[in-house]
Design an enzyme around this catalytic site. Structure first.
Site, PDB file in Angstrom:
ATOM      1  N   GLY A  30     -33.299  12.605 -10.456  1.00 29.39           N
ATOM      2  CA  GLY A  30     -34.257  13.948 -10.719  1.00 29.39           C
ATOM      3  C   GLY A  30     -34.878  14.269  -9.577  1.00 29.39           C
ATOM      4  O   GLY A  30     -34.551  13.883  -8.725  1.00 29.39           O
ATOM      5  N   LEU A  32     -34.336  17.881  -8.930  1.00 28.28           N
ATOM      6  CA  LEU A  32     -33.479  18.179  -8.651  1.00 28.28           C
ATOM      7  C   LEU A  32     -33.709  19.232  -7.454  1.00 28.28           C
ATOM      8  O   LEU A  32     -34.569  19.873  -7.557  1.00 28.28           O
ATOM      9  CB  LEU A  32     -32.618  17.945  -9.341  1.00 28.28           C
ATOM     10  CG  LEU A  32     -32.371  17.445 -10.357  1.00 28.28           C
ATOM     11  CD1 LEU A  32     -31.580  18.309 -11.908  1.00 28.28           C
ATOM     12  CD2 LEU A  32     -31.493  16.428  -9.986  1.00 28.28           C
ATOM     13  N   HIS A  36     -28.364  18.294  -4.645  1.00 29.02           N
ATOM     14  CA  HIS A  36     -28.161  17.512  -5.942  1.00 29.02           C
ATOM     15  C   HIS A  36     -27.123  18.540  -6.671  1.00 29.02           C
ATOM     16  O   HIS A  36     -25.879  18.903  -7.447  1.00 29.02           O
ATOM     17  CB  HIS A  36     -29.163  17.174  -7.433  1.00 29.02           C
ATOM     18  CG  HIS A  36     -30.129  16.166  -6.649  1.00 29.02           C
ATOM     19  ND1 HIS A  36     -31.334  16.112  -6.275  1.00 29.02           N
ATOM     20  CD2 HIS A  36     -29.380  15.322  -6.400  1.00 29.02           C
ATOM     21  CE1 HIS A  36     -32.093  15.432  -6.470  1.00 29.02           C
ATOM     22  NE2 HIS A  36     -30.501  14.219  -5.906  1.00 29.02           N
ATOM     23  N   GLN A  60     -34.543  -0.684  -7.366  1.00 19.70           N
ATOM     24  CA  GLN A  60     -33.682  -0.077  -5.882  1.00 19.70           C
ATOM     25  C   GLN A  60     -35.062  -0.261  -4.924  1.00 19.70           C
ATOM     26  O   GLN A  60     -35.038   0.941  -4.160  1.00 19.70           O
ATOM     27  CB  GLN A  60     -32.457   0.884  -6.200  1.00 19.70           C
ATOM     28  CG  GLN A  60     -33.582   2.284  -6.388  1.00 19.70           C
ATOM     29  CD  GLN A  60     -32.058   3.594  -6.476  1.00 19.70           C
ATOM     30  OE1 GLN A  60     -31.456   3.425  -7.797  1.00 19.70           O
ATOM     31  NE2 GLN A  60     -32.054   3.973  -5.540  1.00 19.70           N
ATOM     32  N   LYS A 148     -26.105  12.694   2.701  1.00 18.10           N
ATOM     33  CA  LYS A 148     -26.814  12.490   3.024  1.00 18.10           C
ATOM     34  C   LYS A 148     -27.132  10.657   3.186  1.00 18.10           C
ATOM     35  O   LYS A 148     -27.444  10.055   3.936  1.00 18.10           O
ATOM     36  CB  LYS A 148     -27.602  13.583   2.516  1.00 18.10           C
ATOM     37  CG  LYS A 148     -29.245  12.766   3.544  1.00 18.10           C
ATOM     38  CD  LYS A 148     -30.551  13.181   2.329  1.00 18.10           C
ATOM     39  CE  LYS A 148     -31.614  12.621   2.893  1.00 18.10           C
ATOM     40  NZ  LYS A 148     -32.255  11.811   1.697  1.00 18.10           N
ATOM     41  N   SER A 184     -33.728  16.745   0.439  1.00 16.57           N
ATOM     42  CA  SER A 184     -34.244  15.455   0.178  1.00 16.57           C
ATOM     43  C   SER A 184     -35.561  15.437  -0.910  1.00 16.57           C
ATOM     44  O   SER A 184     -36.204  16.649  -0.610  1.00 16.57           O
ATOM     45  CB  SER A 184     -34.868  14.827   0.864  1.00 16.57           C
ATOM     46  OG  SER A 184     -35.544  12.982   0.227  1.00 16.57           O
TER      47      SER A 184
HETATM   48  O1  PAF Z   1     -29.496   8.313  -4.367  1.00 16.47           O
HETATM   49  C1  PAF Z   1     -29.593   8.661  -5.685  1.00 16.47           C
HETATM   50  O2  PAF Z   1     -30.271   9.064  -6.253  1.00 16.47           O
HETATM   51  C2  PAF Z   1     -29.843   7.069  -5.972  1.00 16.47           C
HETATM   52  O3  PAF Z   1     -29.229   6.342  -5.353  1.00 16.47           O
HETATM   53  C3  PAF Z   1     -28.331   6.803  -7.692  1.00 16.47           C
HETATM   54  C4  PAF Z   1     -26.520   6.766  -6.977  1.00 16.47           C
HETATM   55  C5  PAF Z   1     -28.839   8.078  -8.433  1.00 16.47           C
HETATM   56  C6  PAF Z   1     -28.831   5.995  -7.999  1.00 16.47           C
HETATM   57  O4  PAF Z   1     -30.139   5.942  -8.749  1.00 16.47           O
END
Ligand code: PAF
Length: 298
Positions: A30, A32, A36, A60, A148, A184
């Site tokens: 999200g 965005l 994206h 993560q 990226k 980003s």
């Molecule tokens: O690149 C990202 O935004 C995230 O690492 C992903 C691939 C959506 C996994 O959570």
């Protein structure tokens, strides 16, 4: 645009659509930006039905990382995706993705330990796990990832090959701000002053590219030049500058045909990454064709 929150519902839609249409998938966390949206546009171009997911994946993020403060704005994201004519937006809750008794994790050995993996322990296990789950839920033919996040892209490609997943990964170029800063969601953390400093990351990559074009093949020399440029930026802390193999991500001393220069640094509380691929011979991507397991081309 159809909004889906439940895994079973998403799976059943995907199962029906897959019978006679090509599904394209853009997984995101999200907040965005144009990066994206470029993936979304590529998916719209190449497939019949585009699914985007928004899920800030807790596994993560390390304990001292920015999970809580990660920028979120679902309403804004939703209207951007509506404008792009996305077909399905999948937005599961944390408990839907990871129930109380969650136990299964996916790891891509070695590749997860290089570059960002040195300081972000467990990060790529979290990414590999959520992407595997999302592929099982969305059942895409094609999935779109940005260059990226180069290490993430290569880990996912390897994961798909090793586990014989029936999905093709489409790598898309990094989208940059006019001054070169890679887009980003984390750029929003930067103050105006920090934002100015951040453009030096791209300048350091350009420096390495220029030296490579002039014939420099010694990785140490490229790193040294990039380091000299970045060290002069006050308040910018270099985490790593590395030249690595394009596929295995192992550190290179010498670049034969190709290599990737990857940089991670901190400016204030913001961690930024970027990279550039160095190739001795031009690579014409327009000739790459994606074929599925039945040999059907896209
Ligand atoms: O690149 C990202 O935004 C995230 O690492 C992903 C691939 C959506 C996994 O959570």
């Amino acid at each position: 645009m159809l909004i889906v929150r439940k895994i079973r519902e998403m799976q059943s839609i995907a199962e029906t659509v897959r019978k006679d249409k090509i599904i394209g998938f853009v997984p995101t966390m999200g907040f965005l930006h144009e990066g994206h949206l470029s993936l979304v546009r590529k998916s719209k171009e190449m497939t019949d039905v585009t699914v985007v997911s928004i899920f800030v994946n807790p596994i993560q993020f390390g304990p001292n990382e920015d999970f809580e403060m990660y920028p979120r704005d679902l309403e804004r994201d939703r209207s951007l995706l509506e404008k792009e004519k996305v077909d399905v937006l999948f937005i599961p809750e944390k408990d839907e993705m990871y129930g109380e008794d969650y136990k299964t994790y996916v790891r891509v050995q070695e590749m997860e330990d290089y570059l960002c993996g040195k300081t972000r322990k467990g990060h790529f296990q979290g990414v590999a796990t959520v992407v595997t789950k999302l592929f099982n839920i969305v059942k895409p033919h094609l999935a779109f990832f940005g260059q990226k996040d180069y290490q993430q892209l290569k880990i996912i490609e390897k994961l798909v090959r090793d586990l014989n997943m029936d999905v093709n990964i489409v790598a898309c170029p990094t989208i940059r701000e006019p001054d070169g800063l890679a887009m980003s969601s984390r750029n929003t953390y930067l103050s105006q002053e920090e934002r100015k400093k951040a453009q030096h990351i791209y300048m350091a990559l350009i420096k390495a590219e220029e030296l490579f074009k002039k014939g420099e093949r010694n990785a140490k020399k490229l790193v040294e030049e990039a380091r000299n440029l970045l060290s002069s930026v006050e308040g910018l802390e270099i985490e790593y500058i590395s030249v690595v193999d394009c596929e295995t991500l192992e550190e290179l001393e010498w670049i034969n045909d190709s290599g990737v220069v990857a940089i991670a640094c901190r400016i204030g509380k913001t961690r930024l990454i970027d990279n550039t691929i160095l190739r001795r011979y031009e690579h014409d991507e327009s000739h790459d064709e994606i074929k599925d397991s039945q040999g059907k081309g896209y």
